[in-house]
Design an enzyme around this catalytic site. Structure first.
Site, short mmCIF file in Angstrom:
data_model
loop_
_atom_site.label_atom_id
_atom_site.label_comp_id
_atom_site.label_asym_id
_atom_site.label_seq_id
_atom_site.Cartn_x
_atom_site.Cartn_y
_atom_site.Cartn_z
N CYS A 14 -2.26 9.54 2.40
CA CYS A 14 -1.76 8.91 1.17
C CYS A 14 -2.62 9.26 -0.04
CB CYS A 14 -1.68 7.41 1.35
SG CYS A 14 -3.25 6.65 1.79
N GLU B 221 0.88 -1.17 0.00
CA GLU B 221 0.00 0.00 0.00
C GLU B 221 0.92 1.22 0.00
OE1 GLU B 221 -3.35 -0.01 -0.11
OE2 GLU B 221 -3.55 -2.19 -0.08
#
Ligand code: NAD
Length: 492
Positions: free
Chosen positions: A275, A241
């Site tokens: 993110c 991720e």
């Protein structure tokens, strides 16, 4: 393989015996302790696979109880690491999705773990096919500092729901939370189910070298490559991720007030250290000055009295503040538009939002993930140009498009590829349990959340179940007339 009842009984024994140990003894701070704990979990995962829902539910209940009891401690520890993290943001972006993810897994997990029948081709009837989800064994989770609670809990939910034992490595960049979380886990879980490693980069490297059954890493793309390299030696499957530059495309018919409202929300949450924060905005040039004016109004309205406003979070550490300050220092003054009157405070690491209008495209600001409240506006003239701009760069973790015209929105959906996407919104796709979450290319490998996460941490074992009565002998040599007729029929 043990049956379900002995499995539960053994775990209960482990729980009882561990509760007598001081919590700190269960926290893994050295490579030796980490390796020993992994070996023990690995052996247990082979001897006592967790095939029953009751044990999985118990782990989800433990997670929920820990969160409920420790939420204030967790929020305070995170805030201490950031020098200041808004309590409300921790509730909104860490606690709420964690609780909600647990509730969702508790509701659906039992159905997900059921063996299900799937189709079979006519040649093999009356046999049948099944897919049987099985726990992988020991799952490793490496956590970054930006949402250190949710990015530990989220993967833990999926991995525990799928019947795995879990080792977690906390980020050395959020040390106070790491310690607080590790102590809480040691108190609420048997270390044979969940154990937490707390330490520096050397310990993180040792963690990535463990022969885990699966490793989920969340963090930067650069470190993600190192983690994948280390995992490759053991053929450990990885979910990465990662990050990257998530663009916003504003179509020429978009409602600019709405765009500014959503983009500024996405860029100010956690001071841009998200993110999937909008990294930069592709915007027709004629809207730049209006965008900047609206952004200033928006910030003044939503963060009034910013000098004393506890809703705005700070930058995680000096190194990150210096990194992004360099991005700004490299830009000419006349394209920098502070959104607030207050300057950055290096002492408290408070950094108000800044817009940069049309920066050089080869500057670090436009080449690296910003991960801070700096918002570049990049002009484009035609939609072809905007789409080509996005496609000329690594595939982003998220892409946001704002507009009214269906055909243009559809073009962006079809002609760009990103980990995830929102139309006329930012960020919230991450909060949908029904949507897989993950990156693509340089923004990540694999996805989790909800059923996708359950399956990520399960082996979906294909099982062919033969029937007592079957025609397999007809497929044996010597191939006679019956075989030839049968084949003629099948190959027609
Ligand atoms: P970080 O520095 O906390 O590192 C992440 C993890 O990697 C930590 O557990 C750390 O211990 C470990 N680590 C550090 N160096 C290592 C090494 N050499 N070998 C093995 N492990 C090592 O976090 P970060 O990388 O600064 O996090 C920010 C990045 O994470 C941004 O790029 C952001 O976009 C990305 N991110 C992605 C997601 C997502 O869901 N895709 C979520 C949050 C953050």
């Amino acid at each position: 393989m043990m049956d379900d009842s002995s499995n539960t009984a053994n775990l209960k024994t482990a729980n009882t015996s561990m509760s007598a140990l001081p919590d700190s003894q269960s926290i893994l701070t050295t490579t030796e302790a980490l390796q020993a704990q992994f070996a023990r979990m690995y052996q247990l995962s082979r001897q006592q696979p967790i095939n029953n829902w009751a044990t999985r539910l118990e782990q989800l209940d433990n997670l929920e109880a820990m969160l409920r009891d420790k939420q204030s401690d967790f929020a305070l520890a995170i805030s201490a690491d950031f020098k200041h993290r808004s309590y409300s943001e921790t509730q909104l972006a860490e606690l709420y999705p964690s609780f909600s993810g647990i509730t969702y897994a508790k509701k659906h997990g039992k159905a997900w773990m059921k063996t299900r029948r799937v189709g079979i081709s006519a040649l093999y009837l009356p046999a049948h096919n099944e897919v049987q989800p099985q726990p992988l064994g020991v799952v490793g989770i490496m956590v970054p500092w930006n949402y250190p609670l949710y990015l530990a809990i989220g993967p833990m939910i999926d991995a525990l729901c799928a019947g795995n034992r879990v080792l977690v490595k906390m980020s050395e960049s959020a040390p106070q939370f790491a310690q607080c979380f590790a102590e809480a886990v040691a108190h609420y879980f048997s270390p044979d189910m969940v154990a937490v490693a707390v330490g520096d980069v050397e310990l993180a490297e040792a963690f990535s070298r463990l022969p885990l059954d699966h490793l989920l890493y969340t963090g930067s793309t650069a470190v993600g490559k190192k983690v994948m390299r280390a995992a490759a030696d053991n053929l450990t499957p990885v979910t990465l991720e990662l990050g990257g530059k998530s663009p916003v495309i504003v179509l020429d018919n978009a409602l600019l007030e709405n765009v500014v409202n959503r983009v500024m929300m996405g860029k100010t949450l956690n001071a841009g250290q998200t993110c999937i924060a909008p990294d930069y905005v592709l915007l027709p040039r004629q809207y730049h000055q209006h965008f900047i004016a609206l952004a200033k109004e928006w910030f003044a309205k939503h963060y009034p009295d910013i000098g004393n406003n506890t809703d705005y979070s700070h930058i995680i550490n000096d190194a990150h503040l210096q990194r992004v300050q360099k991005y700004l220092d490299a830009q000419p003054d006349d394209i920098i538009y502070p959104v607030s009157e207050l300057p950055t405070d290096t002492e408290t690491r408070f950094m108000p939002p800044v817009i940069v209008a049309d920066p050089e495209l080869d500057s670090d600001l436009m080449q690296e993930e910003i991960f801070a409240p700096i918002l570049p506006l990049v002009h484009y003239d035609t939609l072809d140009e905007a789409i080509a701009f996005v496609n000329s760069r690594p595939r982003p973790l998220a892409l946001y498009v704002f507009g009214q015209k269906e055909s243009a929105l559809e073009r962006v959906r079809l002609e760009t590829t990103s980990g995830g996407m929102c139309v006329n919104e930012v960020l919230v796709h991450v909060a949908q349990h029904e949507l897989p979450f993950g990156g693509i290319g340089h923004s990540g490998i694999g996805a989790y959340h909800g059923k996708t996460g359950f399956e990520r941490f399960s082996h979906l074992k294909p099982v062919f179940v033969q029937s007592k009565l079957n025609g397999m002998r007809l497929l044996l040599p010597p191939y006679g007339e019956l075989f030839k007729k049968g084949m003629a029929l099948l190959l027609k």
